[in-house]
Design a protein around this motif. Sequence first.
Motif, mmCIF file in Angstrom:
data_model
loop_
_atom_site.group_PDB
_atom_site.id
_atom_site.type_symbol
_atom_site.label_atom_id
_atom_site.label_comp_id
_atom_site.label_asym_id
_atom_site.label_seq_id
_atom_site.Cartn_x
_atom_site.Cartn_y
_atom_site.Cartn_z
ATOM 1 N N UNK A 94 109.227 83.758 -17.940
ATOM 2 C CA UNK A 94 109.617 84.250 -19.259
ATOM 3 C C UNK A 94 109.596 85.766 -19.238
ATOM 4 N N UNK A 95 110.762 86.369 -19.392
ATOM 5 C CA UNK A 95 110.877 87.814 -19.557
ATOM 6 C C UNK A 95 111.342 88.067 -20.990
ATOM 7 N N UNK A 96 110.386 88.119 -21.899
ATOM 8 C CA UNK A 96 110.732 88.246 -23.309
ATOM 9 C C UNK A 96 109.804 87.394 -24.146
ATOM 10 N N UNK A 97 110.387 86.468 -24.935
ATOM 11 C CA UNK A 97 109.570 85.656 -25.828
ATOM 12 C C UNK A 97 110.039 84.209 -25.805
ATOM 13 N N UNK A 98 109.092 83.298 -25.636
ATOM 14 C CA UNK A 98 109.365 81.863 -25.649
ATOM 15 C C UNK A 98 108.462 81.202 -26.677
ATOM 16 N N UNK A 108 103.994 76.245 -12.316
ATOM 17 C CA UNK A 108 103.669 77.667 -12.370
ATOM 18 C C UNK A 108 104.369 78.302 -13.557
ATOM 19 N N UNK A 109 103.599 78.977 -14.397
ATOM 20 C CA UNK A 109 104.123 79.635 -15.586
ATOM 21 C C UNK A 109 103.856 81.125 -15.472
ATOM 22 N N UNK A 110 104.934 81.906 -15.498
ATOM 23 C CA UNK A 110 104.838 83.368 -15.460
ATOM 24 C C UNK A 110 105.406 83.915 -16.765
ATOM 25 N N UNK A 111 104.609 84.736 -17.449
ATOM 26 C CA UNK A 111 105.049 85.301 -18.718
ATOM 27 C C UNK A 111 104.960 86.815 -18.644
ATOM 28 N N UNK A 112 106.097 87.456 -18.822
ATOM 29 C CA UNK A 112 106.159 88.913 -18.938
ATOM 30 C C UNK A 112 106.676 89.204 -20.348
ATOM 31 N N UNK A 113 105.769 89.111 -21.304
ATOM 32 C CA UNK A 113 106.146 89.191 -22.714
ATOM 33 C C UNK A 113 105.199 88.322 -23.513
ATOM 34 N N UNK A 114 105.727 87.291 -24.196
ATOM 35 C CA UNK A 114 104.858 86.453 -25.011
ATOM 36 C C UNK A 114 105.284 84.996 -24.961
#
Length: 239
Positions: A94-98, A108-114
């Motif tokens: 996630x690059x942004x908001x999910x 595997x969960x990668x979050x760059x944002x929220x």
Amino acid sequence: MENRSDLNLSGIGKAQGGSYSHIRLDGMTKINGDTECITLDSNGTLTVEGALQSDTVSVNGTATVEGGLSANRVVLDGMVTVKAHAVCQDLLTVNGRLSIGSRLDGEKVEVFGSLKTRDDVQCEVFSVHGGFSVDGLLNAGLIDVKMNMPCRAQEIGGESIMIRRLKKFSVLEQFVPSLSAKLQAHTIEGDEVDLEYTEAEIVRGNDVRIGPGCKIGRVEYKNRLKRDGDAVIGTAHQI
């Protein structure tokens, strides 16, 4: 699978749901009904009025899935809403908001944002650079969080849990505490627990570090407890 056709739309368009091979969308698109495909690539604004199932999903822009999402690999750049259960068997980036209206299951969960979920999150690796809100249990083998916005979960469980802060305390946080980059949870439990800027009622672990900015009601540890001078702990018990 060989009989499936591709779907390619550009500009403003509509399509019926169904089974496709590859979907490529550029512009503003609405798909009516449940949709199944091998790959989906959306650039712009997408609305799926149903569930979406695909091997790989790539979104650049905004997207809303009225039903559930099931995929192996998902890359989201922008703002995406899934209104039901989301499953990502391999990698979710996630690059942004999910925002997810139910639970999230993945590898595997990668979050760059929220990331925001209305229910539990279950995965093997949970890595965040930003913030998250989980209305339930966050459970992962490895949890690595670097906060620059508020984070919260009802319960957190894992083998290795590390919580850090990306930024220093700002003047704005002094006047608006809700914007503070800190983690709030009721219970945090793991084998190795390393916390900073965390508020929790109960922390349990084998090896526990309570670092700066922490306010913990009760700490239960098996092997070792390391406490920063700035940390506030109500009670600590070796079990």
